[in-house]
Scaffold this motif. Sequence first.
Motif, PDB file in Angstrom:
ATOM      1  N   VAL A  53       7.878  76.755  21.838  1.00  0.00           N
ATOM      2  CA  VAL A  53       8.274  78.161  21.953  1.00  0.00           C
ATOM      3  C   VAL A  53       9.762  78.298  22.254  1.00  0.00           C
ATOM      4  O   VAL A  53      10.495  78.953  21.526  1.00  0.00           O
ATOM      5  N   ARG A  54      10.212  77.691  23.351  1.00  0.00           N
ATOM      6  CA  ARG A  54      11.631  77.791  23.693  1.00  0.00           C
ATOM      7  C   ARG A  54      12.129  76.504  24.321  1.00  0.00           C
ATOM      8  O   ARG A  54      11.370  75.719  24.875  1.00  0.00           O
ATOM      9  N   GLN A  55      13.429  76.361  24.248  1.00  0.00           N
ATOM     10  CA  GLN A  55      14.091  75.178  24.770  1.00  0.00           C
ATOM     11  C   GLN A  55      14.525  75.441  26.214  1.00  0.00           C
ATOM     12  O   GLN A  55      14.803  76.577  26.589  1.00  0.00           O
ATOM     13  N   ALA A  56      14.589  74.389  27.001  1.00  0.00           N
ATOM     14  CA  ALA A  56      15.050  74.523  28.384  1.00  0.00           C
ATOM     15  C   ALA A  56      16.553  74.762  28.392  1.00  0.00           C
ATOM     16  O   ALA A  56      17.265  74.373  27.475  1.00  0.00           O
ATOM     17  N   GLY A  57      17.027  75.423  29.438  1.00  0.00           N
ATOM     18  CA  GLY A  57      18.460  75.641  29.543  1.00  0.00           C
ATOM     19  C   GLY A  57      18.794  76.713  30.556  1.00  0.00           C
ATOM     20  O   GLY A  57      17.924  77.266  31.229  1.00  0.00           O
ATOM     21  N   ILE A  58      20.075  76.989  30.650  1.00  0.00           N
ATOM     22  CA  ILE A  58      20.574  78.013  31.557  1.00  0.00           C
ATOM     23  C   ILE A  58      20.971  79.208  30.704  1.00  0.00           C
ATOM     24  O   ILE A  58      21.801  79.090  29.808  1.00  0.00           O
ATOM     25  N   ILE A  59      20.360  80.353  30.985  1.00  0.00           N
ATOM     26  CA  ILE A  59      20.685  81.565  30.227  1.00  0.00           C
ATOM     27  C   ILE A  59      21.334  82.583  31.160  1.00  0.00           C
ATOM     28  O   ILE A  59      21.106  82.571  32.370  1.00  0.00           O
ATOM     29  N   GLU A  60      22.156  83.441  30.583  1.00  0.00           N
ATOM     30  CA  GLU A  60      22.764  84.521  31.355  1.00  0.00           C
ATOM     31  C   GLU A  60      21.996  85.799  31.065  1.00  0.00           C
ATOM     32  O   GLU A  60      21.685  86.092  29.914  1.00  0.00           O
ATOM     33  N   MET A  61      21.686  86.534  32.125  1.00  0.00           N
ATOM     34  CA  MET A  61      20.945  87.774  31.968  1.00  0.00           C
ATOM     35  C   MET A  61      21.450  88.811  32.961  1.00  0.00           C
ATOM     36  O   MET A  61      22.129  88.477  33.932  1.00  0.00           O
ATOM     37  N   GLU A  62      21.122  90.070  32.700  1.00  0.00           N
ATOM     38  CA  GLU A  62      21.523  91.156  33.588  1.00  0.00           C
ATOM     39  C   GLU A  62      20.461  91.330  34.665  1.00  0.00           C
ATOM     40  O   GLU A  62      19.282  91.430  34.360  1.00  0.00           O
ATOM     41  N   ALA A  63      20.902  91.368  35.909  1.00  0.00           N
ATOM     42  CA  ALA A  63      19.989  91.561  37.029  1.00  0.00           C
ATOM     43  C   ALA A  63      20.069  93.024  37.481  1.00  0.00           C
ATOM     44  O   ALA A  63      21.079  93.694  37.261  1.00  0.00           O
ATOM     45  N   PRO A  64      19.012  93.520  38.114  1.00  0.00           N
ATOM     46  CA  PRO A  64      19.035  94.906  38.594  1.00  0.00           C
ATOM     47  C   PRO A  64      20.086  95.108  39.684  1.00  0.00           C
ATOM     48  O   PRO A  64      20.406  94.196  40.442  1.00  0.00           O
ATOM     49  N   ILE A  65      20.616  96.322  39.742  1.00  0.00           N
ATOM     50  CA  ILE A  65      21.585  96.712  40.760  1.00  0.00           C
ATOM     51  C   ILE A  65      21.050  97.984  41.419  1.00  0.00           C
ATOM     52  O   ILE A  65      20.397  98.796  40.759  1.00  0.00           O
ATOM     53  N   HIS A  66      21.292  98.135  42.708  1.00  0.00           N
ATOM     54  CA  HIS A  66      20.759  99.294  43.421  1.00  0.00           C
ATOM     55  C   HIS A  66      21.371 100.578  42.880  1.00  0.00           C
ATOM     56  O   HIS A  66      22.560 100.632  42.559  1.00  0.00           O
TER      57      HIS A  66
END
Length: 114
Positions: A53-66
């Motif tokens: 399905v997917r390869q291992a790794g470090i991805i960048e994503m947007e996290a929630p902000i208050h």
Amino acid sequence: MAEKIVTGDEVIVIRGKDRGARGRVRQNLPREDRVIVEGVNIVKKHQRAIPGVRQAGIIEMEAPIHVSKVMLICPHCGKPTRVGFRFTETGEKVRYCKKCQQVIEKPALHRRTK
């Protein structure tokens, strides 16, 4: 309770490491009082591989902000503003800009169709 910032609104970050950054609200999380803004609060997530399905790794994503750390940008005057509520002559509850007193329509992404 009505939401002052909804999905599709353009906002500016007023506190934190991304102070001054502008972006559109991608997702609203009202139970947590948080929003996810495009291009803001980028974090790195370590993902495990799922075979086939997917390869291992470090991805960048947007996290929630208050939600208290962002401010709506008025589409009429273009300034960061507080949001108020008032009723129209037809009895509909609408948001308005506290600086220019103009009604702020909900973005097309947020409107519900019945």
